[in-house]
Structure formats: structure tokens, C-alpha cells
Design an enzyme around this catalytic site. Structure first.
Site, PDB file in Angstrom:
ATOM      1  CG  ASN A   1      26.154 -88.878 -77.638  1.00 36.95           C
ATOM      2  OD1 ASN A   1      26.826 -88.021 -77.076  1.00 36.95           O
ATOM      3  ND2 ASN A   1      26.625 -89.579 -78.655  1.00 36.95           N
TER       4      ASN A   1
ATOM      5  NE  ARG B   1      26.973 -82.684 -73.584  1.00 36.60           N
ATOM      6  CZ  ARG B   1      26.016 -83.627 -73.532  1.00 36.60           C
ATOM      7  NH1 ARG B   1      24.848 -83.396 -74.118  1.00 36.60           N
ATOM      8  NH2 ARG B   1      26.220 -84.748 -72.877  1.00 36.60           N
TER       9      ARG B   1
END
Length: 324
Positions: A100, A68
Site C-alpha cells: 500500500n 484498487r
């Protein structure tokens, strides 16, 4: 007739844009080479692989986290390790962006790898290349396909909080939004569906799938019910759940079988199989592990070429968290 001509012009413009972006990505990727460190740091690849394997043995979730990180890096101003930069008093990085904040993991593993490589080959291996190789090695560590990683990326001296907030698809994205987001990066519809298969690893937090399990209708009833106990309809908190409920600790094609059975965890996952243009590809990947593995590996190489810095552009950071 005017609306028909307008629609045709729009489709033609979108196709022209995709072709132009794909050409730029291919040109950037052509400047990379799998043997970039063969002379300057011959132990680079085995060092990264060993560190990734050790980290995944300690915590299998690390594999999905490292994959990721590479995706979130490449989709924001290119594969330049901007995602790794910490905020400082006069610098704002990308770690605080909505997609994030509180969810990106694996930074410590990258720090460990960088320290090892700095001891072996000071100021040689870029943080951007570490992310690209670690993503590949993470997939392999959980039984997925391997591929040759082109190398020679350099690290950015900038980051973009605004692009991180705008360019990374959200868990609530529609199919058209997903296709457009990937097309803007020079990636095809096939690339999008194949790269989404990365969700065969990793977890999502309750806020990212709460609306799906309480509001969506294209979801298996028993699957939704099994998730509600750990994710209350209102209030904060709630735990997490594996993105692939079938084989959460293996890299395989079970993710696509889940979609066919309406057991996609995120709204954006199920959008890939919901009566739209990508249904056929999802069925194909669900039926053929080999086709999925091949397309995923090819798409990872293409994604790894987005917006790369090469030559004298950028720098090779000494510490991945800050600019030299």
C-alpha cells in the site's frame, strides 16, 4: 502409494477449505441488500456516482485507484474500510504496508464523498459501502460493466498492518500463490482470473515490474525494450507504466489479449498465461468481452461479501480516516 494418498488428502483438504470459506462468504453476503439505503438515504447512490464521475473526468487514473482501494480493503480482514484508517500516535493502520505504501490513491475522493453523504444523511452510509459502490462506478465511468452492489456493510474499528503485508498478492507472485491467496478468501480460480482483469486500468511503478522487463523470458522483446528506457535496471527512481498498454484509459478485455501476446506488465499478470491451468480462461476472455464482463461483475459481488460487518457489528464512521 503413500505419496499419492498424501497428495489426494491435500487436494481434498484444500477443496474442503475452499467450500467452507465460500459458504461463509455467501452467508455474509446474504445479510446485505441493494436497497439498504432506500429509506435512510435515498440519494446515496447517485451522490457517489456523481462524485466518482467528476473525479474520473479530472484524472482518469482515479478509476483504477478507487477500484484498487476496494480490493485492498476486502483482502485484509474483509470489506470493512480498514484500509482508509490513518496512523495515529496509538493506532497503526494499513496504509504503511508494503503493498500500500506510496501506491494507494483516491483517499481524497472518498473523503469528498463521505462529506457529501454526511451532509445529506448523517451517520448513515458506511465507508465500506462507499468503497464498494465507488469501485463499481469507476468501472462504469471507463466503459466497463455495471452490477448491483449489495449494501449494508459497516466499518471496522481495527486495522491490520500484518495482514496487509501477508494477504495481498505481490507483483512477483506465481500462479499457484495467486490461486491460493484468492482461495483463502473463498474466491474461485475463475474469480481470480476475472478480477485480475481490473488491470485493464491503472499504472504500476518501475520497482514492481523492473525484474520482469530485465529478467523474465516470457515477455515480448519489443515490449520489454520499450519499458526499459523509463525503468533503469539499477538504482532508485524510474517512472511508471500503464498495466494495460493497449487501452490504458478504458475498461475492456484488452488486458487478456496483452497476456496472450506476452505483454503483461507484471510478473504476476503474465503468470495467468504461461502454460498453466488458467491459460484457457485467459484465451476465452481475450476472445469474448461479454464473458469477461459477466464474470468480472459476478466476481466483484462475491469479493464485496468477504468478511463484512453487518447489524450491530462495527460502526458507521463519521470520518473514514478515523474510528468514531
Amino acid at each position: 502409494m503413500a505419496p499419492a494418498r498424501s497428495s489426494h488428502r491435500f487436494r481434498h483438504s484444500m477443496l474442503s477449505l475452499f467450500v467452507a470459506l465460500a459458504t461463509l462468504v455467501a452467508a455474509a453476503r446474504a445479510q446485505l441488500s441493494p436497497t439498504f439505503y432506500a429509506s435512510s438515504c435515498p440519494a446515496a447512490l447517485v451522490t457517489i456516482k456523481t462524485a466518482v464521475r467528476a473525479a474520473v473526468l479530472l484524472d482518469r487514473r482515479t478509476a483504477g485507484s478507487l477500484l484498487r482501494l476496494h480490493f485492498h480493503d476486502c483482502f485484509v480482514q474483509g470489506c470493512d474500510a480498514s484500509v482508509l484508517l490513518d496512523d495515529t500516535g496509538n493506532f497503526t493502520g494499513e496504509k504503511g504496508a508494503g503493498p500500500n505504501a506510496g501506491s494507494l490513491r483516491g483517499f481524497g475522493v472518498v473523503d469528498t464523498i463521505k462529506s457529501l453523504l454526511e451532509a445529506l444523511c448523517p451517520r448513515t452510509v458506511s465507508c465500506a459501502d462507499i468503497l464498494a459502490v465507488a469501485a463499481r462506478d469507476s468501472v462504469v465511468a471507463l466503459g466497463g460493466p455495471s452490477w448491483t452492489v449489495p449494501l449494508g456493510r459497516r466499518d471496522s474499528t481495527t486495522a491490520s498492518l500484518s495482514l496487509a503485508n501477508s494477504d495481498l498478492p505481490s507483483p512477483a507472485s506465481s500462479l499457484s500463490t495467486l490461486l491460493a491467496a484468492f482461495a483463502r478468501k473463498g474466491l474461485s480460480n475463475t474469480d481470480m482470473v476475472a478480477l485480475s482483469g481490473a488491470h485493464t486500468m491503472g499504472q504500476a511503478q518501475c520497482p514492481n515490474y523492473r525484474a520482469r522487463i530485465y529478467n523474465d523470458t516470457d515477455i515480448d522483446a519489443a515490449f520489454a525494450a520499450s519499458l526499459r528506457a523509463g525503468c533503469p535496471a539499477t538504482g532508485g527512481g524510474g517512472g511508471g507504466a500503464p498495466l494495460d498498454v493497449s487501452t490504458p484509459n478504458a475498461f475492456d478485455n484488452a488486458y487478456y489479449g496483452n497476456l496472450v501476446a506476452q505483454r503483461g506488465l507484471l510478473h504476476s499478470d503474465q503468470e495467468l498465461f504461461n502454460g498453466g491451468s488458467t491459460d484457457g480462461l485467459v484465451r476465452s476472455y481475450a476472445a469474448s468481452p461479454a464473458r469477461f464482463s459477466s464474470d468480472f461483475a459476478a466476481a466483484m459481488v462475491r469479493m464485496g461479501g468477504i468478511g463484512v460487518l453487518t447489524g450491530s457489528s462495527g460502526q458507521v464512521r463519521h470520518n473514514c480516516r478515523r474510528v468514531n
